[in-house]
Design a protein around this motif. Structure first.
Motif, PDB file in Angstrom:
ATOM      1  N   ALA A 178       0.849  -1.197   0.000  1.00  0.00           N
ATOM      2  CA  ALA A 178       0.000   0.000   0.000  1.00  0.00           C
ATOM      3  C   ALA A 178       0.883   1.246   0.000  1.00  0.00           C
ATOM      4  CB  ALA A 178      -0.888  -0.017   1.240  1.00  0.00           C
ATOM      5  N   GLU A 179       0.295   2.379  -0.194  1.00  0.00           N
ATOM      6  CA  GLU A 179       1.051   3.632  -0.110  1.00  0.00           C
ATOM      7  C   GLU A 179       1.607   3.813   1.299  1.00  0.00           C
ATOM      8  OE1 GLU A 179      -0.692   7.218  -1.575  1.00  0.00           O
ATOM      9  OE2 GLU A 179      -1.597   6.132  -3.248  1.00  0.00           O
ATOM     10  N   ALA A 180       2.692   4.558   1.383  1.00  0.00           N
ATOM     11  CA  ALA A 180       3.332   4.727   2.686  1.00  0.00           C
ATOM     12  C   ALA A 180       3.563   6.209   2.969  1.00  0.00           C
ATOM     13  CB  ALA A 180       4.648   3.952   2.708  1.00  0.00           C
TER      14      ALA A 180
ATOM     15  N   VAL B 198      10.217   8.681  14.024  1.00  0.00           N
ATOM     16  CA  VAL B 198       9.690   7.335  14.252  1.00  0.00           C
ATOM     17  C   VAL B 198       8.364   7.405  15.026  1.00  0.00           C
ATOM     18  CG1 VAL B 198      10.110   5.192  15.539  1.00  0.00           C
ATOM     19  CG2 VAL B 198      11.888   6.123  14.047  1.00  0.00           C
ATOM     20  N   SER B 199       8.308   8.249  16.050  1.00  0.00           N
ATOM     21  CA  SER B 199       7.086   8.370  16.857  1.00  0.00           C
ATOM     22  C   SER B 199       5.913   8.839  16.004  1.00  0.00           C
ATOM     23  CB  SER B 199       7.291   9.371  18.000  1.00  0.00           C
ATOM     24  OG  SER B 199       8.384   8.986  18.780  1.00  0.00           O
ATOM     25  N   GLU B 200       6.180   9.825  15.169  1.00  0.00           N
ATOM     26  CA  GLU B 200       5.131  10.360  14.305  1.00  0.00           C
ATOM     27  C   GLU B 200       4.637   9.282  13.326  1.00  0.00           C
ATOM     28  OE1 GLU B 200       4.871  13.920  11.127  1.00  0.00           O
ATOM     29  OE2 GLU B 200       6.205  14.346  12.814  1.00  0.00           O
ATOM     30  N   ALA B 201       5.581   8.521  12.779  1.00  0.00           N
ATOM     31  CA  ALA B 201       5.203   7.460  11.836  1.00  0.00           C
ATOM     32  C   ALA B 201       4.354   6.395  12.515  1.00  0.00           C
ATOM     33  CB  ALA B 201       6.459   6.826  11.232  1.00  0.00           C
ATOM     34  N   LEU B 202       4.645   6.105  13.788  1.00  0.00           N
ATOM     35  CA  LEU B 202       3.944   5.031  14.497  1.00  0.00           C
ATOM     36  C   LEU B 202       2.614   5.474  15.097  1.00  0.00           C
ATOM     37  CD1 LEU B 202       6.904   3.237  16.311  1.00  0.00           C
ATOM     38  CD2 LEU B 202       5.346   2.218  14.632  1.00  0.00           C
TER      39      LEU B 202
ATOM     40  N   ARG C 190       3.313  -2.386  13.286  1.00  0.00           N
ATOM     41  CA  ARG C 190       4.188  -1.425  13.985  1.00  0.00           C
ATOM     42  C   ARG C 190       5.666  -1.731  13.713  1.00  0.00           C
ATOM     43  NH1 ARG C 190       2.187   2.031  17.627  1.00  0.00           N
ATOM     44  NH2 ARG C 190       4.017   1.922  18.985  1.00  0.00           N
ATOM     45  N   LEU C 191       6.032  -2.997  13.664  1.00  0.00           N
ATOM     46  CA  LEU C 191       7.423  -3.351  13.354  1.00  0.00           C
ATOM     47  C   LEU C 191       7.797  -2.908  11.947  1.00  0.00           C
ATOM     48  CD1 LEU C 191       8.592  -6.891  14.460  1.00  0.00           C
ATOM     49  CD2 LEU C 191       9.520  -4.669  15.119  1.00  0.00           C
ATOM     50  N   ARG C 192       6.878  -3.118  11.005  1.00  0.00           N
ATOM     51  CA  ARG C 192       7.143  -2.729   9.633  1.00  0.00           C
ATOM     52  C   ARG C 192       7.300  -1.205   9.528  1.00  0.00           C
ATOM     53  NH1 ARG C 192       5.665  -4.312   3.971  1.00  0.00           N
ATOM     54  NH2 ARG C 192       4.498  -6.138   4.664  1.00  0.00           N
ATOM     55  N   VAL C 193       6.383  -0.490  10.166  1.00  0.00           N
ATOM     56  CA  VAL C 193       6.454   0.979  10.110  1.00  0.00           C
ATOM     57  C   VAL C 193       7.726   1.475  10.815  1.00  0.00           C
ATOM     58  CG1 VAL C 193       5.374   3.108  10.944  1.00  0.00           C
ATOM     59  CG2 VAL C 193       3.995   1.373   9.780  1.00  0.00           C
ATOM     60  N   PHE C 194       8.061   0.855  11.946  1.00  0.00           N
ATOM     61  CA  PHE C 194       9.316   1.237  12.604  1.00  0.00           C
ATOM     62  C   PHE C 194      10.488   1.072  11.654  1.00  0.00           C
ATOM     63  CE2 PHE C 194      13.329   0.080  14.476  1.00  0.00           C
ATOM     64  CZ  PHE C 194      13.565   1.161  15.304  1.00  0.00           C
ATOM     65  N   ALA C 195      10.612  -0.118  11.062  1.00  0.00           N
ATOM     66  CA  ALA C 195      11.765  -0.406  10.188  1.00  0.00           C
ATOM     67  C   ALA C 195      11.796   0.551   9.002  1.00  0.00           C
ATOM     68  CB  ALA C 195      11.716  -1.857   9.713  1.00  0.00           C
ATOM     69  N   GLU C 196      10.619   0.850   8.447  1.00  0.00           N
ATOM     70  CA  GLU C 196      10.555   1.761   7.297  1.00  0.00           C
ATOM     71  C   GLU C 196      10.946   3.185   7.692  1.00  0.00           C
ATOM     72  OE1 GLU C 196       7.101  -0.451   4.588  1.00  0.00           O
ATOM     73  OE2 GLU C 196       6.530   1.206   5.922  1.00  0.00           O
TER      74      GLU C 196
END
Lengths: 217, 217
Positions: free
Chosen positions: B3-5, B89-93, B102-108
């Motif tokens: 999906a879009e990120a 990272v906080s904003e992304a999560l 959450r792991l994927r978003v953290f890593a990205e």
């Protein structure tokens, strides 16, 4: 549990001093080790020829007898480091058959070498940009060699074992990174042993690329 | 296809100059950016106060008006870098639910931040050992925060989604490494884009820890 890993043991057991025995005479070797120590603590730019000479208990003039300039010391250190890592990996892979097994052994040996030689590895990785393009050929060839080796096993793994690798070049870089990044943070004070972190990386690399349900052997 | 990120896009699109706007007056900010540039090319030990002053088009004496010593410049740069990575990272999560997501978003996000800010990140990682223990507290807390966050999601993933994680601390370190190691080699000359390498890391992290057969969503 994993089988025994003599290839990891061999890398861990190797005397670091043995990397330098081919450097003659003794005073050249002493200078190289002093330079490694100075580059490791002060960086290439921060370490003066005077500083290196002092650490080697020699005069700054003596440095120029053995090495034309500070950059020659760095070049020799970088070559020794890359050559040693290459030999460690080649020896570990000797006789190992099949993409999964070879990838695992690569990841284990590469990690074990970088953790066991973290100070040399740190200088080799962090000070590499200080080396002028024209002196990079031998080292760049070895670095390309590591990536080519991993890409080759990934390709074979796709064909022979159904590996799932969406981005071959990018995944090869990640696999190489897993070993190299150890030079940044590993030290013998850490609670984890070299063998443990080598085995973990071997395991994680297989989990990254193998099709579901086949990574447990 | 993924999906879009938007969380990756946001990090890539952020103006690097915005990290420094809170630093006042202008001359302090100019000195910090000159110091970042000098540390990035010469290393902390190799960059003299004179060199930093020259790059900031100020006198060496002016450095001491704004910062007591070179180490104060490094401390401020390290704090800005760590704080910025943490916020990204906080904003992304924010609002993301479930250990896998959450792991994927953290890593990205972690990868996207380190690639987008590779020069700042390189100074933050490589010159960190130059900071005395007594000045490390704030930065060490943020670094522990990243590892704690990953360990927390791994634990939840084991309980809720059957993650397979033989070594929790070691695997958390590897996941953090995947982002940090980008500062060593990434530059905009590379053929791979920041978004591509962020997504690849998100994908590989999930493949490392999720039980077979569930990583495709």
């Amino acid at each position: 549990m994993l089988a025994e890993a003599p290839h990891i043991e061999r890398i861990i057991a190797k005397d670091p001093a043995s990397l330098w025995t081919s450097i003659r005479p003794d005073s050249s070797r002493r200078l190289l080790l002093a330079a490694l120590d100075a580059f490791g603590t002060l960086g290439f730019e921060g370490a003066t020829t005077r500083e290196i000479a002092t650490r080697a208990k020699m005069s700054p003039a003596a440095v120029y007898v053995h090495y034309g300039a500070k950059i020659d010391l760095l070049e020799t250190i970088l070559e020794v480091a890359h050559q040693a890592a290459w030999e460690a990996v080649s020896e570990a892979l000797d006789g190992v058959v099949g993409p999964s097994r070879r990838l695992r052994v690569f990841a284990e040996a590469f990690a074990a070498w970088h953790a066991s030689n973290y100070m040399l590895g740190r200088v080799a990785q962090y000070e590499l940009p200080a080396l002028p393009e024209g002196r990079m050929e031998k080292i760049a060839a070895i670095r390309r060699g590591f990536e080519r080796l991993v890409r080759h096993e990934l390709r074979l793994g796709i064909d022979e074992e159904g590996f799932i690798v969406p981005d071959l070049d990018g995944t090869a870089l990640v696999i190489v990174s897993l070993g190299i990044d150890l030079v940044r943070w590993y030290s013998p004070d850490r609670r984890i042993t070299v063998e443990e972190l080598a085995r973990l990386r071997g395991e994680l690399v297989l989990r990254m690329v193998r099709p579901w349900g086949t990574a447990a052997d």
